[in-house]
Design a protein around this motif. Sequence first.
Motif, mmCIF file in Angstrom:
data_model
loop_
_atom_site.group_PDB
_atom_site.id
_atom_site.type_symbol
_atom_site.label_atom_id
_atom_site.label_comp_id
_atom_site.label_asym_id
_atom_site.label_seq_id
_atom_site.Cartn_x
_atom_site.Cartn_y
_atom_site.Cartn_z
ATOM 1 N N GLU A 292 44.313 23.293 33.673
ATOM 2 C CA GLU A 292 44.426 24.016 34.943
ATOM 3 C C GLU A 292 45.883 24.385 35.215
ATOM 4 N N GLN A 293 46.804 23.446 34.944
ATOM 5 C CA GLN A 293 48.230 23.732 35.144
ATOM 6 C C GLN A 293 48.732 24.773 34.143
ATOM 7 N N ILE A 294 48.175 24.754 32.937
ATOM 8 C CA ILE A 294 48.549 25.782 31.952
ATOM 9 C C ILE A 294 48.117 27.163 32.449
ATOM 10 N N ARG A 295 46.910 27.256 32.997
ATOM 11 C CA ARG A 295 46.418 28.544 33.486
ATOM 12 C C ARG A 295 47.203 29.033 34.704
ATOM 13 N N ARG A 296 47.740 28.079 35.493
ATOM 14 C CA ARG A 296 48.544 28.489 36.656
ATOM 15 C C ARG A 296 49.833 29.176 36.225
ATOM 16 N N ASN A 297 50.283 28.876 35.009
ATOM 17 C CA ASN A 297 51.460 29.537 34.420
ATOM 18 C C ASN A 297 52.686 29.435 35.318
ATOM 19 N N VAL A 298 52.914 28.208 35.863
ATOM 20 C CA VAL A 298 54.048 28.020 36.763
ATOM 21 C C VAL A 298 55.346 27.959 35.963
ATOM 22 N N GLU A 299 56.426 28.290 36.615
ATOM 23 C CA GLU A 299 57.740 28.250 35.983
ATOM 24 C C GLU A 299 58.158 26.789 35.753
ATOM 25 N N VAL A 300 58.784 26.536 34.606
ATOM 26 C CA VAL A 300 59.323 25.206 34.293
ATOM 27 C C VAL A 300 60.814 25.242 34.582
ATOM 28 N N SER A 301 61.246 24.383 35.493
ATOM 29 C CA SER A 301 62.659 24.378 35.905
ATOM 30 C C SER A 301 63.393 23.211 35.268
ATOM 31 N N ALA A 302 64.690 23.393 35.030
ATOM 32 C CA ALA A 302 65.554 22.334 34.508
ATOM 33 C C ALA A 302 66.796 22.290 35.382
ATOM 34 N N ARG A 303 67.002 21.175 36.088
ATOM 35 C CA ARG A 303 68.135 21.020 37.007
ATOM 36 C C ARG A 303 68.938 19.777 36.640
ATOM 37 N N ILE A 304 70.248 19.867 36.813
ATOM 38 C CA ILE A 304 71.122 18.716 36.646
ATOM 39 C C ILE A 304 71.336 18.104 38.027
ATOM 40 N N MET A 305 71.002 16.813 38.172
ATOM 41 C CA MET A 305 71.090 16.153 39.476
ATOM 42 C C MET A 305 71.716 14.775 39.303
ATOM 43 N N LYS A 306 72.211 14.238 40.424
ATOM 44 C CA LYS A 306 72.630 12.849 40.437
ATOM 45 C C LYS A 306 71.389 11.971 40.225
ATOM 46 N N PHE A 307 71.559 10.879 39.495
ATOM 47 C CA PHE A 307 70.420 10.023 39.171
ATOM 48 C C PHE A 307 69.713 9.536 40.431
ATOM 49 N N ASP A 308 70.487 9.036 41.393
ATOM 50 C CA ASP A 308 69.889 8.514 42.625
ATOM 51 C C ASP A 308 69.142 9.615 43.378
ATOM 52 N N GLU A 309 69.730 10.805 43.370
ATOM 53 C CA GLU A 309 69.094 11.938 44.046
ATOM 54 C C GLU A 309 67.768 12.288 43.377
ATOM 55 N N ALA A 310 67.743 12.255 42.051
ATOM 56 C CA ALA A 310 66.518 12.567 41.322
ATOM 57 C C ALA A 310 65.435 11.533 41.606
ATOM 58 N N MET A 311 65.825 10.265 41.689
ATOM 59 C CA MET A 311 64.843 9.207 41.964
ATOM 60 C C MET A 311 64.248 9.376 43.373
#
Length: 874
Positions: free
Chosen positions: A615-634
């Motif tokens: 279902e997620q493959i069919r939605r064809n959503v954009e895949v994002s890559a972000r650089i973040m602080k570790f604590d912020e990502a958690m």
Amino acid sequence: MKSSEIRTKFLQYFASKGHTIVPSSPLVPGNDPTLLFTNAGMVQFKDVFLGHEKRPYVRAATAQRCVRAGGKHNDLENVGYTARHHTFFEMLGNFSFGDYFKREAIHYAWDLLVNHFKIPPERTWITVYQDDDEAYDVWVKEVGIPTDRITRIGDKPGGQKYQSDNFWAMGDTGPCGPCSEIFYDHGPAVPGGPPGSPDADGDRYIEIWNLVFMQFNRDEKGELHPLPKPSVDTGMGLERIAAVLQGVHSNYEIDLFQDLIKAAARETGASDLSSNSLKVIADHIRACSFLVVDGVIPGNEGRGYVLRRIIRRAIRHGYKLGQKRPFFHRLVDDLARVMGDAYPELPQARERVAAILKQEEERFAETLENGMRVLEQALARSEDKMLSGETVFQLYDTYGFPVDLTADIARERNVRVDYAGFEAAMQRQRERARAASKFQMAAAVDYAGRPTEFHGYDTLTLEATVVALYKEGAQTEQIQSGDCAVVVLDRTPFYAESGGQVGDRGELAGVNGTFAVEDTQKIQAEVFGHKGVMKTGRLKVGDKVTAAVDTWARHHAMWNHSATHLLHAALRQVLGPHVQQKGSLVDPYRTRFDFSHPAPLTPEELRRVEHLVNEQIRRNVEVSARIMKFDEAMKAGALAFFGDKYGDEVRVIGMGDFSTELCGGTHVKRTGDIGLFKIVSETGVAAGIRRIEAVTADAALEHVQKQQEQLETIAGLLKTSPQDVPQRLAQIVENVRQLEKELNRFKAKLATSQSDDLAAQAVDVKGVKVVAAAIDGAGAPALREAVDRLKGKLKSAVVVLGSVEGQKVTLIAGVTSDLTGKVSAGELVNYVAGQVGGRGGGRPDLAQAGGSDPAKLPTALKGVASWVRERLYK
């Protein structure tokens, strides 16, 4: 008698007794990842003893090279200071795989020692396990050992049953059994008492041969069950028996070591041949050379680190003797002359061995003198006779001193080592630094240049410069066509293995040649090593190359990696938040995902997971890559992947609102790029850990098409349509079930009809009717019914009936109630089964067994009457 003659005579003796001479296996076990090194003669036969492998022989003899210098078996700190400790030794052994047993093994050992090696019988002492009457009787009644020179060794004080020096076990469960050890008395001039006495730890009585009798199988409850095919595993140290036959007490006095000690003295300038340092060097050149022959390279982990420790200990002892220039590698030729006839692989590889040892010597020599100065100052300051853990760590981290090398030097000054402080310092370092990858450890590559610039997220081809080259772990300026090597570039599009995703493959093309990249690994946290083969021409440090990643492999790996993120999120939705990743492998062909879950997934759960991912493959959503602080990502809810190590800043991969994970791997631009996701298997890999394997894109389509093709083939065979296959198969299964019932009824009637004839053939044994016969084509139910009928007809009877189907033997034994006090059906069926390669059991009046040797069934049944007669006359 020289060591080489002893080795040859041992092997020739057992060859004359029908044993196959099997060459020594390598020091790196090829069949057992649980062992660091081959540490005993039986290692290469382990699967044979366990029944997992069958050899074309049932008797074998070997001269096996062994190493004990790491893990459980670690003799390193004693080497050079005692008469018999070695890192490397040769184990002479003879083995029986279900052929001969205790009697023959004991007679072979005694015959060889006394009649061929001419050891005076009165200088021997024997031990057996306390309950092993069989071995004891062979030694005393047949060999003629006086009872005052044989000792029964019991269990260790306070230990469990069978916890004894004379009871051997392969592990907590599995094959085990008593052993009998042969000791040699070096005479009253040497202190020590006989085995089993309070002074047994002395050096007067030395074990020279251990005969292990694999007699039982220990189950999970700790209970012992007799093995159907008892086996023999013996081991006699060549160095120990050489000392006996050459009339010396210490192993270091035998011819083999004397040659090496003289060579070590020549290279170090030492004049005192009794020096412990010369003994260390002579011992260590054997271990180091043969480890390199068998593919171990000095490194910082595992086998490579053990090798490095041994080399550096030898170098330090040379330094102690005044030799500060590389010398150790020059002993390889001497060793090849001494042992090359027995192990021809050594002289064939001596140039490579010497080169690797020399490189390690030169590397360590640069820091040895400075490290020794630091250590000498610290030892002089240690007023409390304790060397601080921080100093030990500094020597290890800065100067490359293995801890046991530092401890070795400290012991010479009567100074103890603060191991707890060292471990604390090591732990602080682990917390400060990201551990280097396993490739760096395995390849033992040292690199001091700049980090590699990775551009592989944005491009698969770029121009780069070669900044370092490594061949066989050694840094070099140039590689030629055919060389296996590691190339380090200043910048690269190649992804280095991490986070479960395999390293990229591809090509480095320069004006003078082409290098095929087979794998990419991190040789340091931020330095990429391109591992492969120089296909054409040559490559030099400083050359410009075009680095091109294999696009097919990278794209397929990306599809699988992104699908793994979706799979993780889907599993948490379907099964719950307890699901956590416990490991993964992502390559161009599949994704393998391990996760925590206490039970197998149901078909419905698997369908739901598959549906969510697609279902997620069919939605064809954009895949994002972000650089973040570790604590912020958690705080943002990102999930951390198993096995990855994270710094202050992390890379966060997002797939819409469905999945957010920390990951440094390569991914698709949009989920639709994955195409299709298909689970191909779901299994358990450990307690509470499940594994899913899946394919994507064209591999998933191919998998579905193959399943459809198989379904259509089955439908054709069943002469129905694919949609009606389940119903048609159900009908066939039911028909087969009914036919099997009819067949069993027919067999039962046939067996019953034969029971009257069998009753007439019963043998009378002291008023008891004994029937032992085979009924062709009868299964267990039919045999059981026939046994019951015969018991009823004969009134007082013992019955054993057997049948054969293919290579399988089925046995049923029955005893009428008036006889069960003297004759047990369970014992009887085991007696017969033991002769046809099986075992079984049951009640005293009725028991069942199986076997795997139908040819022996007639003979086994013929012996039943005699067996019953013995029981009745007791």
